[in-house]
Design a protein around this motif. Structure first.
Motif, mmCIF file in Angstrom:
data_model
loop_
_atom_site.group_PDB
_atom_site.id
_atom_site.type_symbol
_atom_site.label_atom_id
_atom_site.label_comp_id
_atom_site.label_asym_id
_atom_site.label_seq_id
_atom_site.Cartn_x
_atom_site.Cartn_y
_atom_site.Cartn_z
ATOM 1 N N PHE A 169 0.825 -1.211 0.000
ATOM 2 C CA PHE A 169 0.000 0.000 0.000
ATOM 3 C C PHE A 169 0.861 1.264 0.000
ATOM 4 O O PHE A 169 0.528 2.251 -0.657
ATOM 5 N N ARG A 170 1.954 1.222 0.753
ATOM 6 C CA ARG A 170 2.863 2.382 0.735
ATOM 7 C C ARG A 170 3.505 2.530 -0.638
ATOM 8 O O ARG A 170 3.648 3.634 -1.160
ATOM 9 N N GLY A 171 3.878 1.399 -1.213
ATOM 10 C CA GLY A 171 4.607 1.439 -2.474
ATOM 11 C C GLY A 171 3.767 1.862 -3.659
ATOM 12 O O GLY A 171 4.200 2.690 -4.470
ATOM 13 N N ILE A 172 2.551 1.314 -3.791
ATOM 14 C CA ILE A 172 1.741 1.582 -4.984
ATOM 15 C C ILE A 172 1.453 3.065 -5.137
ATOM 16 O O ILE A 172 1.409 3.592 -6.253
ATOM 17 N N GLN A 173 1.292 3.767 -4.035
ATOM 18 C CA GLN A 173 1.027 5.204 -4.123
ATOM 19 C C GLN A 173 2.254 5.956 -4.645
ATOM 20 O O GLN A 173 2.125 6.909 -5.418
ATOM 21 N N VAL A 174 3.431 5.507 -4.239
ATOM 22 C CA VAL A 174 4.672 6.151 -4.694
ATOM 23 C C VAL A 174 4.936 5.817 -6.155
ATOM 24 O O VAL A 174 5.248 6.702 -6.967
#
Length: 468
Positions: free
Chosen positions: A160-165
């Motif tokens: 979840f943290r990664g997909i936004q970045v």
């Protein structure tokens, strides 16, 4: 020398990680007259040497990921890259594979569908697939992640943290997830703290499957069928307030029957407390199931891994090819930001226009209208009053109300038009929306062929015993 079509088949199966023995068995089925096992073995070994990518140690896996850990240039939209990876050991692995083209889909939808598929690698690493869906209910994959475990919330927190970045970097605009659709995995629920503004949706297909699995809590099968129908009607709730009110009425109805006590406790705890966002109104104009992703998982095993647990090196090569195929398909089939109504729906809408009681059509606001249904048990004025008050006498009264009229919202400039009928909620296309546009003259009504006038002049003499 083997014929070119046979060599091509062998190359494809070798790329998919099949061994020489497995390929021989397949070739015996495809080409029963072929008995040259040595040439098949040689072709397999030659292709394996060409594609040799030995990944046995964690250092080799780390090196493989590092070589692909750079965002490709803007013109290389289909190049597969690894935006993020962790390769510590088999119990601490996270490798994401995607392309620029796939991540560009994030611009069109904030709803994220995620799910895992298993038995794809010899290392028993699950594969996390993620994507979204358009208004044509077509699923668009956005990438895959090879992970160590789907049970830990830390894995999904990382994702979840990664997909936004990743999406924000590729599209040069912020990407905020509004809804997350998945199965009942506790890891997804535990990781939702990373998306404080997002709603955790539950796949309706998984819900009803689990409910049917617990049908043994009700000894009387006929009673369970009635309970199942109650749940299906509740799933058609088109707003949060309606769902909460109707769910309380349904539970109160079940509590009157002692035979339903165990099932009532189970359903209330699991599907009204822990995972409650499985109804249509939880996210309108969005598929309420994960079926598109589940179907894709089946195609992964059928067309890419050939239902074999591949060695890690073979799987990573297969995954690269698979993600690139998705990327090309994504470009060839643009994301549907609106829908086109089919011609057969026009014909049904014409019949609806002819039969509907136009005096029962009410306009609530500039864009909202209420139309009667064919099974109308409550007039539209009373229906609107109950919509605002939600003062249903019982759950059966709620069901009668739900199917007596339809609420339409024409605030969208292009279809789909939101309608609370079953087809409008699930397929985003219904006769009510099309029929209303025909009544207004904004959509052309199909012209019937009719019957031409016959020969001769019309008869002037009336039938006997007929009234003037």
């Amino acid at each position: 020398r083997l014929l070119s079509p046979i060599r091509d088949n062998i190359r494809q199966m070798t790329d998919n990680g099949l061994t020489a023995v497995q390929i021989k068995k397949v070739m015996k089925v495809l080409h029963p007259d072929l008995f040259i096992d040595s040439k098949i073995k040689s072709a397999v070994e030659y292709k394996q040497q060409q594609n040799r990518c030995r990944i046995k140690f964690i250092e080799e896996l780390y090196s493989w990921c590092s070589q692909r850990n750079t965002y490709p240039s803007v013109d290389k939209t289909h190049d597969v890259f690894v935006p993020y990876f962790e390769a510590v050991d088999v119990n601490n692995t996270f490798i994401c594979l995607t392309t620029r083209q796939l991540l560009s889909t994030c611009k069109y939808s904030s709803v994220l569908y995620i799910g895992c598929t298993y038995k794809v690698t010899a290392n028993e690493l699950p594969l996390l697939v993620f994507g979204t869906s358009d208004f044509n209910r077509r699923f668009y994959p956005m990438g895959v992640c090879l992970i160590s475990s789907d049970e830990s919330s830390e894995t999904f927190k990382t994702f979840f943290r990664g997909i936004q970045v990743w999406a924000s970097t590729i599209n040069n605009q912020a990407y905020t997830v509004s809804h997350v659709m998945g199965d009942g995995a506790a890891g997804i629920t535990g990781a939702m703290c990373e998306l404080p503004l997002a709603r955790r949706l539950m796949c309706w297909a998984h819900v009803i499957r689990k409910v049917r699995g617990h049908g043994t809590l009700i000894k009387n099968k006929d009673k369970f069928l009635l309970v199942e129908q109650d749940i299906m009607q509740l799933q058609l709730s088109f707003s949060d307030q309606i769902f909460v009110t109707a769910a309380n009425l349904m539970i109160n109805k079940w509590k009157l029957d002692k035979e339903l006590e165990k099932f009532t406790d189970y359903f209330e705890q699991q599907w009204l407390t822990v995972l409650s966002f499985w109804y249509e109104g939880a996210c309108i104009l969005t598929p309420s199931t994960n079926n598109g992703l589940e179907s894709l998982n089946g195609r992964i095993k059928q067309h890419y891994t050939m239902r074999h647990k591949l060695p890690l090196s073979a799987f990573l090569q297969t995954a690269e090819r698979m993600v690139k195929d998705w990327s090309i398909q994504n470009e060839q089939t643009p994301f549907g930001t609106h829908i086109t109504y089919k011609d057969d729906l026009d014909l049904e809408a014409v019949e609806w226009v002819k039969k509907v009681d136009k005096t029962q059509i009410l306009q609530l606001t500039t864009f909202n209208f209420v139309v009667p249904s064919k099974d109308q048990k409550i007039n539209t004025s009373t229906w609107v009053n109950l919509l605002h008050s939600m003062a249903w006498d019982s759950y059966d009264h709620f069901k009668d109300w739900l199917h007596s009229a339809r609420l339409l919202d024409f605030s969208r400039f292009l279809p789909p038009i939101f309608c609370t009928c079953r087809y409008g909620l699930k397929e985003f296309a219904c006769v009510h929306a099309v029929g209303m546009m025909m009544l207004w003259g904004t959509r052309q009504m199909p012209q019937e062929i009719g019957k031409r006038r016959g020969k001769g002049r019309p008869k002037k003499v009336k039938y006997a015993l007929s009234k003037d």
